[in-house]
Design a protein around this motif. Sequence first.
Motif, PDB file in Angstrom:
ATOM      1  N   GLY A 161       0.786  -1.265  -0.184  1.00 50.64           N
ATOM      2  CA  GLY A 161       0.119   0.208   0.132  1.00 50.64           C
ATOM      3  C   GLY A 161       0.755   1.151   0.024  1.00 50.64           C
ATOM      4  O   GLY A 161       0.366   2.452  -0.212  1.00 50.64           O
ATOM      5  N   GLY A 162       2.036   1.294   0.179  1.00 52.51           N
ATOM      6  CA  GLY A 162       2.985   2.130   0.094  1.00 52.51           C
ATOM      7  C   GLY A 162       3.028   3.096  -1.121  1.00 52.51           C
ATOM      8  O   GLY A 162       2.907   2.395  -2.260  1.00 52.51           O
ATOM      9  N   LEU A 181      13.317  -6.219  -7.454  1.00 54.20           N
ATOM     10  CA  LEU A 181      14.102  -7.431  -6.762  1.00 54.20           C
ATOM     11  C   LEU A 181      13.081  -8.318  -6.164  1.00 54.20           C
ATOM     12  O   LEU A 181      13.204  -9.233  -6.239  1.00 54.20           O
ATOM     13  CB  LEU A 181      15.147  -6.872  -5.756  1.00 54.20           C
ATOM     14  CG  LEU A 181      16.042  -5.964  -6.130  1.00 54.20           C
ATOM     15  CD1 LEU A 181      17.238  -5.319  -5.311  1.00 54.20           C
ATOM     16  CD2 LEU A 181      16.779  -6.406  -7.638  1.00 54.20           C
ATOM     17  N   SER A 182      12.303  -7.711  -5.417  1.00 49.36           N
ATOM     18  CA  SER A 182      11.055  -8.479  -4.980  1.00 49.36           C
ATOM     19  C   SER A 182       9.825  -7.795  -4.722  1.00 49.36           C
ATOM     20  O   SER A 182       9.514  -6.533  -4.620  1.00 49.36           O
ATOM     21  CB  SER A 182      11.534  -9.153  -3.401  1.00 49.36           C
ATOM     22  OG  SER A 182      11.604  -7.972  -2.664  1.00 49.36           O
ATOM     23  N   GLY A 183       8.613  -8.408  -4.633  1.00 45.23           N
ATOM     24  CA  GLY A 183       7.433  -7.851  -4.670  1.00 45.23           C
ATOM     25  C   GLY A 183       6.924  -7.213  -5.853  1.00 45.23           C
ATOM     26  O   GLY A 183       7.203  -7.725  -6.968  1.00 45.23           O
ATOM     27  N   THR A 184       5.747  -6.551  -6.114  1.00 47.53           N
ATOM     28  CA  THR A 184       4.959  -6.098  -7.046  1.00 47.53           C
ATOM     29  C   THR A 184       5.116  -4.368  -7.013  1.00 47.53           C
ATOM     30  O   THR A 184       4.596  -4.198  -6.099  1.00 47.53           O
ATOM     31  CB  THR A 184       3.966  -6.561  -7.323  1.00 47.53           C
ATOM     32  OG1 THR A 184       3.843  -8.014  -7.340  1.00 47.53           O
ATOM     33  CG2 THR A 184       3.054  -6.163  -8.779  1.00 47.53           C
ATOM     34  N   LEU A 185       5.619  -3.703  -8.132  1.00 43.51           N
ATOM     35  CA  LEU A 185       5.301  -2.300  -8.051  1.00 43.51           C
ATOM     36  C   LEU A 185       4.686  -1.758  -9.186  1.00 43.51           C
ATOM     37  O   LEU A 185       4.786  -2.551 -10.266  1.00 43.51           O
ATOM     38  CB  LEU A 185       6.891  -1.782  -7.845  1.00 43.51           C
ATOM     39  CG  LEU A 185       7.629  -1.889  -6.629  1.00 43.51           C
ATOM     40  CD1 LEU A 185       9.140  -1.254  -6.706  1.00 43.51           C
ATOM     41  CD2 LEU A 185       6.767  -1.225  -5.421  1.00 43.51           C
ATOM     42  N   ALA A 212       9.000  -9.158  -9.509  1.00 45.03           N
ATOM     43  CA  ALA A 212      10.627  -9.328  -9.412  1.00 45.03           C
ATOM     44  C   ALA A 212      11.346  -9.631 -10.541  1.00 45.03           C
ATOM     45  O   ALA A 212      10.459 -10.692 -11.315  1.00 45.03           O
ATOM     46  CB  ALA A 212      10.824 -10.419  -8.217  1.00 45.03           C
ATOM     47  N   GLY A 213      12.154  -9.136 -11.043  1.00 46.04           N
ATOM     48  CA  GLY A 213      13.075  -9.638 -12.036  1.00 46.04           C
ATOM     49  C   GLY A 213      12.711  -8.752 -13.276  1.00 46.04           C
ATOM     50  O   GLY A 213      13.275  -8.717 -14.283  1.00 46.04           O
ATOM     51  N   GLU A 214      11.759  -7.838 -13.407  1.00 49.13           N
ATOM     52  CA  GLU A 214      11.479  -6.783 -14.350  1.00 49.13           C
ATOM     53  C   GLU A 214      11.757  -5.524 -14.138  1.00 49.13           C
ATOM     54  O   GLU A 214      12.132  -5.033 -12.751  1.00 49.13           O
ATOM     55  CB  GLU A 214       9.932  -6.983 -14.441  1.00 49.13           C
ATOM     56  CG  GLU A 214       9.346  -8.425 -14.973  1.00 49.13           C
ATOM     57  CD  GLU A 214       7.868  -8.391 -14.945  1.00 49.13           C
ATOM     58  OE1 GLU A 214       7.437  -9.297 -15.914  1.00 49.13           O
ATOM     59  OE2 GLU A 214       7.135  -7.638 -14.476  1.00 49.13           O
ATOM     60  N   GLU A 269       0.885  -7.631  -2.022  1.00 50.00           N
ATOM     61  CA  GLU A 269       0.438  -8.205  -0.366  1.00 50.00           C
ATOM     62  C   GLU A 269       1.684  -8.036   0.149  1.00 50.00           C
ATOM     63  O   GLU A 269       1.649  -8.380   1.586  1.00 50.00           O
ATOM     64  CB  GLU A 269      -0.410  -9.296  -0.717  1.00 50.00           C
ATOM     65  CG  GLU A 269      -1.713  -9.183  -1.158  1.00 50.00           C
ATOM     66  CD  GLU A 269      -2.594 -10.485  -1.066  1.00 50.00           C
ATOM     67  OE1 GLU A 269      -2.133 -11.523  -0.531  1.00 50.00           O
ATOM     68  OE2 GLU A 269      -3.906 -10.489  -1.530  1.00 50.00           O
ATOM     69  N   ALA A 270       2.898  -8.207  -0.301  1.00 49.97           N
ATOM     70  CA  ALA A 270       4.128  -8.353   0.526  1.00 49.97           C
ATOM     71  C   ALA A 270       5.225  -7.048   0.186  1.00 49.97           C
ATOM     72  O   ALA A 270       4.741  -6.318  -0.662  1.00 49.97           O
ATOM     73  CB  ALA A 270       4.764  -9.532   0.118  1.00 49.97           C
ATOM     74  N   PRO A 271       5.803  -6.855   1.108  1.00 48.70           N
ATOM     75  CA  PRO A 271       6.900  -5.782   0.895  1.00 48.70           C
ATOM     76  C   PRO A 271       7.704  -5.772  -0.478  1.00 48.70           C
ATOM     77  O   PRO A 271       8.026  -7.021  -0.926  1.00 48.70           O
ATOM     78  CB  PRO A 271       8.074  -5.925   2.118  1.00 48.70           C
ATOM     79  CG  PRO A 271       7.194  -6.509   3.286  1.00 48.70           C
ATOM     80  CD  PRO A 271       6.180  -7.580   2.431  1.00 48.70           C
TER      81      PRO A 271
END
Length: 205
Positions: free
Chosen positions: A133-134, A152-156, A169-171, A188-190
């Motif tokens: 949610g950040g 590197l991790s998560g979804t932005l 992650a990886g994109e 849903e994760a950092p």
Amino acid sequence: MAQRERGGDRNLESGAQAITGQLGKTIQRLRKAYNLSLSDLSEQSGVAKSIISQIERNETNPTLATVWRLSQALDMSVERVLASSEDAPFVEKLTRADTPILVSEDGLCRLTIIGWIKTVEWLQYYDFHAEPGGELDSDAHQRGAIECLSVLSGTLQVDVAGTVETAKAGETLRYRCDRRHTIRNVGEAPAHAFMVCMMKAAVLD
């Protein structure tokens, strides 16, 4: 003997100017790295805006007390602020305490400034963390600026003036940042990403 004294005075004056010149550049780079205006730094340090401006333009030789107040406001040690780049070692280590960290307005995003302070006017790079949610909302940078966000991790998700794209992650997302842009953690994760901002690099077709 008198001539020697005058010569010594000139050498001291020259040395003071050299130190002040480097100090002014350092203060200006640090201020810009924190996205602070002269007024902002004046308010945080208690040093008059006009004095800070004179220091940055190498028009005055500040007292140690003034340097100390500016150093505290910029979260740097006096020694590091006064250090001359001409004498700096090729290998430089920054401790965790020396590394500036910016926090988003919602308190959920953390931007660690890991780029070299000397390149801040044209190249910036960061370690980016966002809680679920950040949201990190940024004003437009200078014309032609490009930002690269490697997840590197998560979804932005990146929103650039209404154009939205998501990366996992990886994109990597590359986008114009010379307009208002927002990075959101829509997972849903950092999320963790590496960000590079080229302030003067890109010429777009």
